[in-house]
Design a protein around this motif. Structure first.
Motif, mmCIF file in Angstrom:
data_model
loop_
_atom_site.group_PDB
_atom_site.id
_atom_site.type_symbol
_atom_site.label_atom_id
_atom_site.label_comp_id
_atom_site.label_asym_id
_atom_site.label_seq_id
_atom_site.Cartn_x
_atom_site.Cartn_y
_atom_site.Cartn_z
ATOM 1 N N THR A 330 0.854 -1.189 0.000
ATOM 2 C CA THR A 330 0.000 0.000 0.000
ATOM 3 C C THR A 330 0.884 1.230 0.000
ATOM 4 N N THR A 331 0.480 2.242 -0.764
ATOM 5 C CA THR A 331 1.244 3.486 -0.826
ATOM 6 C C THR A 331 0.332 4.649 -0.487
ATOM 7 N N SER A 332 0.921 5.670 0.124
ATOM 8 C CA SER A 332 0.172 6.851 0.516
ATOM 9 C C SER A 332 1.103 8.049 0.560
ATOM 10 N N HIS A 333 0.587 9.199 0.098
ATOM 11 C CA HIS A 333 1.374 10.425 0.184
ATOM 12 C C HIS A 333 1.098 11.182 1.475
ATOM 13 N N SER A 334 0.284 10.615 2.355
ATOM 14 C CA SER A 334 0.067 11.243 3.661
ATOM 15 C C SER A 334 1.388 11.308 4.415
ATOM 16 N N ALA A 335 1.524 12.326 5.240
ATOM 17 C CA ALA A 335 2.788 12.555 5.935
ATOM 18 C C ALA A 335 3.225 11.318 6.708
ATOM 19 N N GLY A 336 4.433 10.859 6.415
ATOM 20 C CA GLY A 336 5.018 9.741 7.140
ATOM 21 C C GLY A 336 4.515 8.378 6.741
ATOM 22 N N GLY A 338 4.333 6.731 3.361
ATOM 23 C CA GLY A 338 5.220 6.025 2.452
ATOM 24 C C GLY A 338 4.595 4.774 1.881
ATOM 25 N N ALA A 339 5.387 3.692 1.783
ATOM 26 C CA ALA A 339 4.919 2.411 1.255
ATOM 27 C C ALA A 339 5.063 1.346 2.324
ATOM 28 N N ILE A 340 3.990 0.601 2.553
ATOM 29 C CA ILE A 340 3.961 -0.465 3.546
ATOM 30 C C ILE A 340 3.822 -1.800 2.821
ATOM 31 N N LEU A 341 4.736 -2.720 3.102
ATOM 32 C CA LEU A 341 4.694 -4.066 2.542
ATOM 33 C C LEU A 341 4.026 -4.999 3.547
ATOM 34 N N TYR A 342 2.976 -5.682 3.095
ATOM 35 C CA TYR A 342 2.304 -6.707 3.890
ATOM 36 C C TYR A 342 2.668 -8.060 3.308
ATOM 37 N N VAL A 343 3.318 -8.876 4.117
ATOM 38 C CA VAL A 343 3.844 -10.159 3.653
ATOM 39 C C VAL A 343 2.819 -11.259 3.878
ATOM 40 N N ASN A 344 2.509 -11.973 2.809
ATOM 41 C CA ASN A 344 1.534 -13.056 2.838
ATOM 42 C C ASN A 344 1.967 -14.123 3.855
ATOM 43 N N PRO A 345 1.090 -14.507 4.798
ATOM 44 C CA PRO A 345 1.472 -15.512 5.800
ATOM 45 C C PRO A 345 1.404 -16.951 5.290
ATOM 46 N N LYS A 346 1.243 -17.116 3.987
ATOM 47 C CA LYS A 346 1.335 -18.440 3.348
ATOM 48 C C LYS A 346 0.340 -19.438 3.947
ATOM 49 N N TRP A 352 -1.478 -10.007 8.375
ATOM 50 C CA TRP A 352 -0.172 -10.123 7.751
ATOM 51 C C TRP A 352 0.844 -9.217 8.445
ATOM 52 N N ASP A 353 2.087 -9.667 8.504
ATOM 53 C CA ASP A 353 3.158 -8.828 9.038
ATOM 54 C C ASP A 353 3.421 -7.670 8.073
ATOM 55 N N SER A 354 3.758 -6.511 8.621
ATOM 56 C CA SER A 354 3.943 -5.317 7.790
ATOM 57 C C SER A 354 5.318 -4.711 8.016
ATOM 58 N N TYR A 355 5.826 -4.060 6.953
ATOM 59 C CA TYR A 355 7.146 -3.441 6.979
ATOM 60 C C TYR A 355 7.089 -2.163 6.145
ATOM 61 N N LYS A 356 7.631 -1.097 6.691
ATOM 62 C CA LYS A 356 7.715 0.150 5.926
ATOM 63 C C LYS A 356 8.965 0.090 5.060
ATOM 64 N N VAL A 357 8.773 0.077 3.727
ATOM 65 C CA VAL A 357 9.898 -0.162 2.822
ATOM 66 C C VAL A 357 10.322 1.095 2.057
ATOM 67 N N PRO A 359 10.174 5.384 2.749
ATOM 68 C CA PRO A 359 9.779 6.328 3.802
ATOM 69 C C PRO A 359 8.868 7.450 3.343
ATOM 70 N N THR A 360 9.055 7.927 2.108
ATOM 71 C CA THR A 360 8.331 9.120 1.672
ATOM 72 C C THR A 360 7.843 8.961 0.239
ATOM 73 N N ILE A 361 6.558 9.207 0.045
ATOM 74 C CA ILE A 361 5.960 9.232 -1.295
ATOM 75 C C ILE A 361 5.153 10.513 -1.413
ATOM 76 N N GLN A 362 5.321 11.220 -2.511
ATOM 77 C CA GLN A 362 4.599 12.482 -2.718
ATOM 78 C C GLN A 362 3.432 12.343 -3.684
ATOM 79 N N THR A 363 3.441 11.318 -4.497
ATOM 80 C CA THR A 363 2.409 11.177 -5.521
ATOM 81 C C THR A 363 1.209 10.404 -4.994
ATOM 82 N N GLU A 364 0.013 10.839 -5.400
ATOM 83 C CA GLU A 364 -1.202 10.137 -5.027
ATOM 84 C C GLU A 364 -1.392 8.875 -5.854
ATOM 85 N N ILE A 365 -0.730 8.800 -6.986
ATOM 86 C CA ILE A 365 -0.790 7.615 -7.831
ATOM 87 C C ILE A 365 0.605 6.984 -7.868
#
Length: 631
Positions: A330-336, A338-346, A352-357, A359-365
């Motif tokens: 998931t990606t978001s340009h909201s402050a702080g 960024g992009a969060i990776l959710y790892v499939n628990p198989k 799902w476990d999540s990791y911020k991969v 830190p900063t995204i400015q685009t809404e798309i």
């Protein structure tokens, strides 16, 4: 009564408005002044007023004067072009409520030295007896709260950093153009008054409390000198229309969820049963019936009136950690955010476990495309003023991703990204509203990609660019063209025909849909083209463009053009026609008129029946539009 089906406002209506307007309002007016007599208007004060061929002229005498309409409004939109013949003071009065001493109301001053909104009182002879600045409120809000005595002084909004100097388009210059025609659009809704001058940002916003005037006529104002008004138009904002629900006969609708969780959606075989599942926000919906669903992360409904989905503006799926199971990003340009990776628990039945991969995204798309040709997709986005792509570190896929910047700083716009081979060299290039970046040859030491300026967007009240930009050969001449919405928070849909001469690539813009004043494809007009994609919907081997309107794009307010228009979803069929400009035309077909779009649209054959299905997640819920196979 005007045609209030705002998504069918082109054709003859568009031609009529084109003849009426020298400049264009963002709303479809109830009434437009076109006369040579001031029937229905009353003069108050010593100024002289006259009308001829739709133009109203006011000449101040000993003091200010007013031209008062004989119709009252509470919530209202007013549009006018105005020009001063020498030094003058002009304005528009709203909610001119009668009082024992005369009247009171909200005055929007259009004076070049005084662009502001005031509460005013006026005596029975038209003399202004008081004028006081409204306290500021504007932006993404419909109802201003009472003043906070402890609030800090108002400052400028946080920006995206300075823009590069060589961009092909810029926002309109603010302010009044002396001696020339200017356009003013004023909207008063609930307790917020907004003014937009010359189609630029808000110029004179403020809080219009009930005590300042609750209900009354509009009036034109002249403080001194001579002022000319034309294209005077107005609309009752208190009356809203939602059409009867319509669904295309080409599609069958299935609503997966009634609530607002996200502005994006994706699909993957989450549980390894050989069937694609739909992922939208916190849930994945299990195919083939999509009636059961499970959380990826804790679900929280969003109030579309005053909240954004801070954690999920775009959602993408792929096997990012190379374990054979699809993960979710998931990606978001909201402050702080960024992009969060959710790892499939198989297969484990848990969140799902999540990791911020990132830190900063400015685009809404953001986009997921294979940029470097290694068979694995990269995330394309904008960050810290630069166009970028990123990929997992194979040694540590849940750690910080490897980021590659391809542009100088100052090149990012919040809306609109595309990927495709523009120059035909077999490598993926990257586009946004400011142009395209040419990918260097493999093995090159070139760090930043070569920038080719091109206005693939429109810069007016908000930033240029739309959503997913399509790159494909529209007219069949062997050259890839570009199809895109021009402004996510405004209007405009166009395709850009690629031309080549002596090795130089240029583009010719062909408008598909603009505003109410233009002749638009299929007589279709709507605003807020914030979500799009492209796919071969009709199975003719040529991609088509899918786009819709985001309802309440900036919350429940009048910050954007026509925010309460029907939330439509369309596909534009690409038709190669040598008689059409550029050799092609786009034919719109309505899919649905009660759901709209979020940040993007998913077009995929979910059930593998040979027909494209369309999935959306919006503030109206999550939907599948099942395409019907050809018989």
């Amino acid at each position: 009564m005007p045609d209030r089906r705002v998504y069918f406002a082109g054709g003859m209506a568009g031609l009529l408005l084109s003849a009426i307007f020298g400049a264009n309002p963002s709303f479809l007016p109830d009434t437009i002044f076109k006369g040579s007599a001031l029937t229905g208007w009353q003069v108050l004060g010593p100024a002289e007023w006259r009308a001829q061929n739709g133009e109203i002229t006011g000449v101040a005498k000993s003091r200010a004067g007013w031209l008062v309409l004989d119709r009252s409004y509470q919530d209202v939109a007013v549009y006018a072009s105005f020009r001063c013949a020498g030094p003058c003071k002009a304005g528009v009065l709203l909610r001119a409520e009668k009082t024992a001493a005369g009247m009171k109301g909200i005055l929007v001053s259009l004076d070049g030295d005084d662009l502001a909104s005031y509460r005013v009182t006026i005596d029975a002879q038209g003399k202004e007896t008081s004028r006081e600045h409204l306290r500021y409120a504007g932006g993404q809000i419909r109802i201003a709260p009472p003043p906070d005595p402890n609030a800090p002084a108002r400052g400028g909004a946080a920006g995206r950093g300075p823009l590069a100097a060589n961009l092909p388009l810029n926002a309109p210059t603010p302010g009044v153009r002396a001696g020339d025609w200017n356009s003013a659009e004023i909207l008063l809704d609930a307790n917020i008054v907004r003014a937009f001058l010359n189609n630029s940002g808000e110029a004179a916003s403020g809080v219009a409390d009930d005590a300042d005037g609750r209900y009354g006529p509009i009036a034109l104002y002249i403080g001194n000198g001579e002022v000319h008004f034309k294209d005077v138009a107005y609309k009752d904002l208190g009356l809203k229309t939602m059409p009867q629900e319509t669904i295309s006969s080409r599609f069958r609708i299935q609503r997966l969820n009634d609530h607002f969780y996200a502005w994006s959606q994706t699909a993957a075989d989450v549980n390894h049963d050989g069937v694609l599942d739909v992922i939208a926000g916190p849930y994945y919906y299990l195919g083939p019936d999509y009636t059961t669903y499970r959380e990826i992360y804790p679900a929280r409904t969003i109030n579309p009136s005053n909240q954004y989905p801070s954690d999920c503006w775009v959602q993408l799926a792929a096997d990012f950690n190379s374990d054979g199971w699809p993960d979710v990003l998931t990606t978001s340009h909201s402050a702080g955010a960024g992009a969060i990776l959710y790892v499939n628990p198989k297969g484990e039945l848990r969140r799902w476990d999540s990791y911020k991969v990132i830190p900063t995204i400015q685009t809404e798309i953001t986009l997921l495309r294979d940029i470097d040709g290694d068979g694995k997709p990269e995330l394309v986005y904008g960050g810290e003023g630069q166009v970028r792509y990123a990929k997992p570190d194979p040694a540590n896929p849940t750690g910080p991703w490897v980021i590659k910047s391809i542009s100088d700083r100052g090149m990012v716009t919040a809306h609109g990204l595309g990927v495709g081979d523009i120059n035909g060299d077999g490598r993926m290039d990257i586009l946004n509203g400011y142009g395209w970046w040419e990918q260097p040859a493999q093995g090159s030491n070139q760090q930043l990609w070569t920038y080719h300026p091109q206005a693939f967007g429109r810069g007016t009240r908000s930033q240029p660019g739309g959503s997913v930009m399509a790159v494909y050969d529209v007219n069949g001449d062997g050259l890839n063209d570009v199809v895109t919405s021009l402004q996510a928070h405004g209007r405009g849909l166009a395709w850009f025909e690629q031309k080549r001469k002596n090795g130089t690539i240029t583009f010719v813009e062909h408008l598909i849909m603009d505003d109410y004043s233009t002749k638009n494809a299929g007589n279709v007009t709507f605003s807020q083209l914030h979500g799009s994609t492209f796919a071969d919907v009709d199975g003719d081997g040529i991609p088509d463009f899918i786009v819709g309107k985001r309802y309440w794009s900036h919350l429940d307010d009048y910050y954007d053009p026509d925010p309460y228009g029907a939330p439509v979803l369309y596909w534009y069929r690409t038709v190669r026609n040598p008689k059409a400009p550029g050799g092609a035309e786009f034919v719109p077909e309505l899919i649905h008129n009660r759901s709209g779009v979020g940040s993007d649209v998913l077009a995929i054959d979910l059930n593998r029946d040979g027909a494209i299905d369309i999935v959306t997640s919006t503030n109206r819920g999550t939907f599948i539009f099942w395409g019907k196979p050809k018989k």
